[in-house]
Write an enzyme that holds these catalytic residues in place. Structure first.
Site, PDB file in Angstrom:
ATOM      1  N   ASP A   4      11.655 -76.496 -58.769  1.00 23.18           N
ATOM      2  CA  ASP A   4      10.678 -77.311 -59.514  1.00 23.18           C
ATOM      3  C   ASP A   4       9.992 -76.208 -60.388  1.00 23.18           C
ATOM      4  OD1 ASP A   4       9.307 -79.687 -59.458  1.00 23.18           O
ATOM      5  OD2 ASP A   4       7.672 -78.704 -58.775  1.00 23.18           O
ATOM      6  N   ASP A  25      14.761 -79.317 -52.609  1.00 16.71           N
ATOM      7  CA  ASP A  25      13.848 -79.029 -53.658  1.00 16.71           C
ATOM      8  C   ASP A  25      12.909 -77.923 -53.352  1.00 16.71           C
ATOM      9  OD1 ASP A  25      12.428 -79.682 -55.745  1.00 16.71           O
ATOM     10  OD2 ASP A  25      13.097 -81.859 -55.954  1.00 16.71           O
ATOM     11  N   HIS A  58      13.667 -88.670 -61.083  1.00 14.05           N
ATOM     12  CA  HIS A  58      12.500 -89.431 -60.551  1.00 14.05           C
ATOM     13  C   HIS A  58      11.245 -89.144 -61.608  1.00 14.05           C
ATOM     14  CE1 HIS A  58      11.999 -85.234 -59.701  1.00 14.05           C
ATOM     15  NE2 HIS A  58      10.748 -85.285 -59.238  1.00 14.05           N
ATOM     16  N   ASP A  59      11.393 -88.652 -62.550  1.00 13.16           N
ATOM     17  CA  ASP A  59      10.057 -88.341 -63.465  1.00 13.16           C
ATOM     18  C   ASP A  59      10.233 -89.194 -64.811  1.00 13.16           C
ATOM     19  OD1 ASP A  59       8.946 -86.534 -61.671  1.00 13.16           O
ATOM     20  OD2 ASP A  59       9.722 -84.670 -62.664  1.00 13.16           O
ATOM     21  N   GLU A  78      14.423 -76.511 -62.675  1.00 14.40           N
ATOM     22  CA  GLU A  78      13.890 -77.048 -63.650  1.00 14.40           C
ATOM     23  C   GLU A  78      12.857 -76.575 -64.711  1.00 14.40           C
ATOM     24  OE1 GLU A  78      10.620 -81.243 -63.663  1.00 14.40           O
ATOM     25  OE2 GLU A  78      10.298 -79.239 -62.619  1.00 14.40           O
TER      26      GLU A  78
HETATM   27  O1  TEU Z   1       8.015 -81.913 -62.775  1.00 12.91           O
HETATM   28  C1  TEU Z   1       7.596 -81.210 -63.705  1.00 12.91           C
HETATM   29  C2  TEU Z   1       7.510 -81.696 -64.950  1.00 12.91           C
HETATM   30  O2  TEU Z   1       6.837 -80.998 -66.070  1.00 12.91           O
HETATM   31  C3  TEU Z   1       7.641 -83.049 -65.300  1.00 12.91           C
HETATM   32  O3  TEU Z   1       8.499 -83.974 -65.407  1.00 12.91           O
HETATM   33  C4  TEU Z   1       6.179 -84.129 -65.000  1.00 12.91           C
HETATM   34  O4  TEU Z   1       6.633 -84.715 -63.893  1.00 12.91           O
HETATM   35  C5  TEU Z   1       5.698 -84.966 -65.818  1.00 12.91           C
HETATM   36  O5  TEU Z   1       6.375 -85.864 -66.144  1.00 12.91           O
HETATM   37  C6  TEU Z   1       4.971 -84.204 -66.986  1.00 12.91           C
HETATM   38  O6  TEU Z   1       4.468 -84.969 -67.978  1.00 12.91           O
HETATM   39  C7  TEU Z   1       8.281 -81.409 -61.444  1.00 12.91           C
HETATM   40  C8  TEU Z   1       8.578 -82.801 -60.775  1.00 12.91           C
HETATM   41  O7  TEU Z   1       9.812 -82.842 -60.904  1.00 12.91           O
HETATM   42  C9  TEU Z   1       7.435 -83.874 -60.520  1.00 12.91           C
HETATM   43  O8  TEU Z   1       7.805 -84.966 -59.870  1.00 12.91           O
HETATM   44  C10 TEU Z   1       6.195 -83.113 -60.043  1.00 12.91           C
HETATM   45  O9  TEU Z   1       5.202 -83.867 -60.129  1.00 12.91           O
HETATM   46  C11 TEU Z   1       5.855 -82.020 -60.843  1.00 12.91           C
HETATM   47  O10 TEU Z   1       7.015 -80.923 -60.994  1.00 12.91           O
HETATM   48  C12 TEU Z   1       4.869 -80.874 -59.900  1.00 12.91           C
HETATM   49  O11 TEU Z   1       5.522 -80.504 -58.840  1.00 12.91           O
END
Ligand code: TEU
Ligand code: CA
Length: 533
Positions: free
Chosen positions: A197, A96, A318-319, A249
């Site tokens: 990310d 990542d 994971h989000d 992402e």
């Molecule tokens: O996620 C970015 C993101 O925009 C979203 O999915 C976020 O987690 C949130 O749900 C918006 O409401 C990435 C990573 O996947 C996430 O785990 C991190 O927290 C984020 O970036 C910051 O690095």
């Protein structure tokens, strides 16, 4: 070449995968001990959520040293052993890459607090306004404002995520050079590439106030801008020296913007994670949930299949909350779990499977805030409280959207600790591990796990499924039908996204059925899914 077009990629959230030393935290030796599981599933690569040194404000997405392993997860030797052991099983490792921001514990940031240091311009530092207001009106991804005052420097720094995740300033060319060195460091160790990310927000064109919006005020100043494309092309030169792979992402992208980020001729990313299909159960922003609308979901998937030559296919990460209670049905857990597996493994693109998805793991069963860890959930709770939203409603909103839903420990067995740990886990194990666990599903040829293995193998052996064209045939609020086609060979996938019977005009020989059907006359039972030849 382009191995990633034929592979299935498996995402590991290291903290929750397998604890090996009894501290309740998943770790790298734990991952190594489970590589056989991934080989059995037939995955070609692992995307590892961050394992770098980090104070864990956002579980590793706040990096304090890009060249060190978080001691909770193991040592650099463990990491090198993971790369080797995975390679022995023909599994690649994808790291990542979190380069929009670093932890405020990072050496660069600590130095940056001193205006005379060579790191002074590594971040976005600004004075507040004379009237005492913040440098601009932007709002961040975690629902709060995004400036924090630093008493040492007597200025504010920008953070689009948590307070301790300070955004890097790419107007300073030294920052990009640092990132290139980090890439080389890991590529030399033998990693196959990176999941990048929030990669489409790197370049902040200006820090002017933005048009007031319900969420992310200011985003017009940084979403998918030309400056980001330039950065990506420069990084690509380094990546190409090693033949490395990237998936970005990319938040709030349209298909057009996505094409500009990953089109084959662009020399930027290989593919992107888009978000639009994750929005079919919300109003405007993820905190306002609505009933899931299958037709909108199908139309969205078809649109992205049509508009992009190659997609990163995912239903979980994971989000996001787990996919079965979200797009499927808890009542028809097994059938809908298998149906979603069929969807994920038969669309055109690279399928990403998130840990636990292959055994049908469900959302957490917590009932109060105190059980949560997610920094986003905590921030949002604070915002809701500020708006005087009553406790019950606050909890309802958080419980349905919290990222911790997908972060509970992997359920290897039905024992206490789920075979994840023999002590108190860092985040609670779901009590349903007695019913949902790998050990039980391994001995059951009809389980979700067995089904994933079967479909993964089917895909691996089928050029049509891997490379064939996609054509949508039917999409209503219940049924989704599409065809995959290559060199005159065709497969038709029929999915009933509902607990009610349905019908389709399609006929054919049954290649796979999630309910053990042998012939097909167009009638579908609840959550039934078939592949027809
Ligand atoms: O996620 C970015 C993101 O925009 C979203 O999915 C976020 O987690 C949130 O749900 C918006 O409401 C990435 C990573 O996947 C996430 O785990 C991190 O927290 C984020 O970036 C910051 O690095
Ligand atoms: Ca551990």
């Amino acid at each position: 070449m382009e191995w990633w077009k034929d592979a299935i990629i498996y995402q590991i959230y290291p903290r929750s995968f397998q604890d090996s030393n009894g501290d309740g935290i998943g770790d790298i030796p734990g991952i190594i001990s489970r590589l056989d599981h991934l080989q059995e599933l037939g995955v070609g690569a692992i995307w590892l959520s961050p394992v770098y040194k980090s104070p864990n404000a956002d579980n590793g997405y706040d990096i304090s040293d890009y060249r060190e392993i978080n001691p909770e997860y193991g040592t650099m030797e463990d990491m090198e052993r993971l790369i080797r052991e995975a390679k022995n099983r023909n599994i690649r490792i994808i790291m990542d890459l979190v380069i929009n921001h670093t932890s405020t514990d990072h050496y660069w940031f600590r130095q940056s607090r001193d205006r005379t240091s060579e790191y002074a311009d590594y971040y976005y530092w600004r004075h507040g306004n004379p009237d005492g207001s913040l440098p601009n009106n932007w709002t961040g991804f975690f629902g709060e404002d995004c400036w924090e005052f630093d008493p040492q420097r007597c200025e504010y720094y920008l953070h689009l995520f948590a307070k301790s995740q300070a955004d890097l300033n790419y107007h300073n060319p030294a920052v990009l050079e640092e990132v290139k060195d980090i890439l080389r460091f890991w590529l030399r160790k033998g990693v196959a590439g990176f999941r990048c990310d929030v990669i489409n927000i790197l370049w902040k064109e200006s820090l002017e106030s933005g048009k007031k919006k319900l969420a992310l005020t200011g985003s017009e100043h940084y979403l998918s801008l030309e400056g980001t494309h330039e950065i990506l092309r420069q990084l690509r030169e380094v990546l190409d020296e090693y033949g490395a792979f990237t998936v970005g992402e990319t938040v709030f992208v349209t298909p057009r913007q996505a094409r500009d980020l990953c089109g084959a001729d662009r020399k930027e990313l290989d593919m992107v994670f888009s978000f639009e299909h994750m929005e079919c159960d919300q109003y405007f922003i993820k905190w306002f949930k609505r009933k899931f609308r299958p037709k909108a979901f199908f139309d969205c998937l078809s649109k992205w299949q049509r508009e992009l030559d190659w997609n990163a296919i995912y239903l979980e990460n994971h989000d996001q909350p787990r996919s079965i209670p979200r797009f499927g049905s808890a009542e028809y857990w097994k059938e809908s779990g298998k149906l979603l597996a069929m969807l994920a493994l038969t669309l055109r693109g690279t399928p990403f499977i998130y840990q636990g998805q292959e055994i049908g793991m469900m959302n957490f069963d917590f009932d109060r805030m105190r059980q949560l860890n997610d920094v986003e959930s905590k921030n949002v709770e604070r915002v809701l409280r500020r708006f005087h939203i009553p406790r019950r409603l606050r909890w309802k909103i958080i419980a349905r959207t919290s990222r911790d839903n997908a972060r509970t420990p992997f359920q290897w067995t039905g024992e206490r600790g789920a075979g994840f740990t023999d002590t108190r886990p860092w985040l609670g194990v779901n009590h349903n591990c007695e019913q949902i666990n790998l050990a039980q599903q391994e001995t059951d040829p009809d389980s979700i796990w067995s089904w994933y293995k079967d479909l993964a193998a089917l895909r691996g052996g089928s050029e049509v499924l891997r490379r064939g064209a996609f054509t949508p045939l039917e999409a209503n609020n219940q049924v989704f039908v599409y065809r995959r086609e290559l060199n005159g060979e065709a497969l038709t996938i029929v999915l009933n996204f509902s607990g009610k019977p349905a019908q389709t005009a399609q006929r054919g020989r049954v290649l796979r059925s999630n309910v053990g059907r042998e012939s097909f006359d167009g009638q579908l039972g609840p959550w039934e899914a078939v592949i027809l030849e």
